[in-house]
Motif scaffolding. Sequence first.
Motif, PDB file in Angstrom:
ATOM      1  N   VAL A 119      22.426  14.454  23.245  1.00 15.74           N
ATOM      2  CA  VAL A 119      22.207  14.487  21.805  1.00 15.74           C
ATOM      3  C   VAL A 119      23.546  14.651  21.095  1.00 15.74           C
ATOM      4  CG1 VAL A 119      21.145  15.726  19.883  1.00 15.74           C
ATOM      5  CG2 VAL A 119      19.877  15.414  22.023  1.00 15.74           C
ATOM      6  N   HIS A 120      23.878  13.677  20.280  1.00 19.75           N
ATOM      7  CA  HIS A 120      25.047  13.825  19.399  1.00 19.75           C
ATOM      8  C   HIS A 120      24.652  14.653  18.184  1.00 19.75           C
ATOM      9  CE1 HIS A 120      28.517  11.677  17.020  1.00 19.75           C
ATOM     10  NE2 HIS A 120      28.522  12.984  16.869  1.00 19.75           N
ATOM     11  N   GLY A 121      23.509  14.334  17.582  1.00 17.48           N
ATOM     12  CA  GLY A 121      23.079  15.132  16.442  1.00 17.48           C
ATOM     13  C   GLY A 121      21.751  14.657  15.877  1.00 17.48           C
ATOM     14  N   LEU A 122      21.225  15.453  14.966  1.00 21.57           N
ATOM     15  CA  LEU A 122      20.042  15.110  14.182  1.00 21.57           C
ATOM     16  C   LEU A 122      20.492  15.137  12.732  1.00 21.57           C
ATOM     17  CD1 LEU A 122      16.945  14.551  14.245  1.00 21.57           C
ATOM     18  CD2 LEU A 122      16.636  17.020  13.861  1.00 21.57           C
ATOM     19  N   TRP A 123      20.560  13.947  12.119  1.00 17.54           N
ATOM     20  CA  TRP A 123      21.245  13.780  10.839  1.00 17.54           C
ATOM     21  C   TRP A 123      20.279  13.497   9.702  1.00 17.54           C
ATOM     22  CZ3 TRP A 123      24.678   9.487  13.372  1.00 17.54           C
ATOM     23  CH2 TRP A 123      25.514  10.082  14.338  1.00 17.54           C
ATOM     24  N   PRO A 124      20.166  14.390   8.717  1.00 19.52           N
ATOM     25  CA  PRO A 124      19.408  14.063   7.507  1.00 19.52           C
ATOM     26  C   PRO A 124      20.016  12.827   6.831  1.00 19.52           C
ATOM     27  CG  PRO A 124      19.825  16.424   7.614  1.00 19.52           C
ATOM     28  CD  PRO A 124      20.656  15.785   8.695  1.00 19.52           C
ATOM     29  N   GLN A 125      19.143  11.969   6.320  1.00 19.65           N
ATOM     30  CA  GLN A 125      19.567  10.714   5.687  1.00 19.65           C
ATOM     31  C   GLN A 125      18.824  10.494   4.371  1.00 19.65           C
ATOM     32  OE1 GLN A 125      21.616   7.919   7.507  1.00 19.65           O
ATOM     33  NE2 GLN A 125      22.294   9.920   8.248  1.00 19.65           N
ATOM     34  N   TYR A 126      19.494   9.835   3.440  1.00 16.36           N
ATOM     35  CA  TYR A 126      18.815   9.242   2.290  1.00 16.36           C
ATOM     36  C   TYR A 126      18.458   7.795   2.652  1.00 16.36           C
ATOM     37  CZ  TYR A 126      21.366  13.049  -0.063  1.00 16.36           C
ATOM     38  OH  TYR A 126      21.902  14.249  -0.420  1.00 16.36           O
ATOM     39  N   GLU A 127      17.638   7.165   1.844  1.00 16.26           N
ATOM     40  CA  GLU A 127      17.381   5.749   2.075  1.00 16.26           C
ATOM     41  C   GLU A 127      18.687   4.959   2.013  1.00 16.26           C
ATOM     42  OE1 GLU A 127      14.715   4.690   3.236  1.00 16.26           O
ATOM     43  OE2 GLU A 127      13.291   6.281   2.739  1.00 16.26           O
ATOM     44  N   ARG A 128      19.603   5.404   1.160  1.00 17.41           N
ATOM     45  CA  ARG A 128      20.958   4.866   1.148  1.00 17.41           C
ATOM     46  C   ARG A 128      21.926   6.040   1.143  1.00 17.41           C
ATOM     47  NH1 ARG A 128      22.162  -0.184   0.356  1.00 17.41           N
ATOM     48  NH2 ARG A 128      24.198   0.352  -0.500  1.00 17.41           N
ATOM     49  N   GLY A 129      22.766   6.078   2.173  1.00 19.27           N
ATOM     50  CA  GLY A 129      23.714   7.178   2.262  1.00 19.27           C
ATOM     51  C   GLY A 129      23.130   8.386   2.970  1.00 19.27           C
ATOM     52  N   PHE A 130      23.908   9.447   2.998  1.00 18.23           N
ATOM     53  CA  PHE A 130      23.471  10.651   3.716  1.00 18.23           C
ATOM     54  C   PHE A 130      24.208  11.848   3.161  1.00 18.23           C
ATOM     55  CE2 PHE A 130      26.936   8.622   5.992  1.00 18.23           C
ATOM     56  CZ  PHE A 130      27.833   9.658   6.207  1.00 18.23           C
ATOM     57  N   PRO A 131      23.581  13.026   3.198  1.00 18.58           N
ATOM     58  CA  PRO A 131      24.271  14.250   2.797  1.00 18.58           C
ATOM     59  C   PRO A 131      25.148  14.764   3.925  1.00 18.58           C
ATOM     60  CG  PRO A 131      22.049  14.784   3.482  1.00 18.58           C
ATOM     61  CD  PRO A 131      22.179  13.283   3.594  1.00 18.58           C
ATOM     62  N   GLU A 132      26.155  15.548   3.590  1.00 19.64           N
ATOM     63  CA  GLU A 132      26.979  16.183   4.606  1.00 19.64           C
ATOM     64  C   GLU A 132      27.681  17.391   4.003  1.00 19.64           C
ATOM     65  OE1 GLU A 132      29.778  13.277   5.941  1.00 19.64           O
ATOM     66  OE2 GLU A 132      30.845  13.201   4.038  1.00 19.64           O
ATOM     67  N   TYR A 133      27.979  18.363   4.868  1.00 24.58           N
ATOM     68  CA  TYR A 133      28.680  19.586   4.457  1.00 24.58           C
ATOM     69  C   TYR A 133      28.046  20.167   3.185  1.00 24.58           C
ATOM     70  CZ  TYR A 133      32.173  17.968   7.795  1.00 24.58           C
ATOM     71  OH  TYR A 133      32.809  17.537   8.938  1.00 24.58           O
ATOM     72  N   CYS A 134      26.763  20.480   3.279  1.00 20.33           N
ATOM     73  CA  CYS A 134      26.010  20.912   2.099  1.00 20.33           C
ATOM     74  C   CYS A 134      26.312  22.362   1.699  1.00 20.33           C
ATOM     75  CB  CYS A 134      24.519  20.727   2.342  1.00 20.33           C
ATOM     76  SG  CYS A 134      24.039  18.979   2.457  1.00 20.33           S
TER      77      CYS A 134
END
Length: 219
Positions: free
Chosen positions: A68-83
């Motif tokens: 497993v590299h990761g489980l990444w929250p996503q938007y339909e376009r783009g993604f959040p990070e370092y929230c």
Amino acid sequence: MADQSGPVAGQTAGQDRRQNEPGQFDFYVLALSWSPSYCEAAAERRVGRESEGRPDPQCGERPFSFVVHGLWPQYERGFPEYCQVPAPRLNREIVSGMLDLMPSPRLVFNQWDKHGICSGLGARGYFEAVRKARAVVKIPDAYLEPERTLLVTPDEVEEAFVKANPGLDREAVAVACNRNRLTEVRICLTRELGFRACPEVDRRACRRDRLSMPPVRGG
């Protein structure tokens, strides 16, 4: 393992009004890294210079295939990070408890800082979700412990995952590569961890005709 999550959805700035709000996202990407490719690339980067720091535990004696590299929250376009910066510190017990799936403490810390906070879950909740997401996906038999280098196409790998996982279709899985190696398989999941289509992720998948999958260590 270096975090290579950026290419999933391209630049994020201005793409979603919820940008970087913890818990505000549309779906997950479960990124499964082909560990032998990662370790071969890491070895190539070390050629001609002395290794720095401690050896990467992922590239030691224990044979790893997909990790497993990761489980990444996503938007339909783009993604959040370092929230949240800085992110709440992880309990060492949580880190050690994930090393069977994510075989590097640095990887666990990095994924929490960059992606875990964005899930809106606490640390235990997030890594429980990682474990549950991994349990959803069955690795095709051919990719469990290959003893020699496999030559594959992205389509062949996607089709193998589809056949091994009832309910998964081609629109929910994408192969990532660097140069001539398969690096990851990315599976799109709902927030409830069911399979779902993800056109943006699929659009950015590897388009090379032929890829290698180096054998697991000891093969």
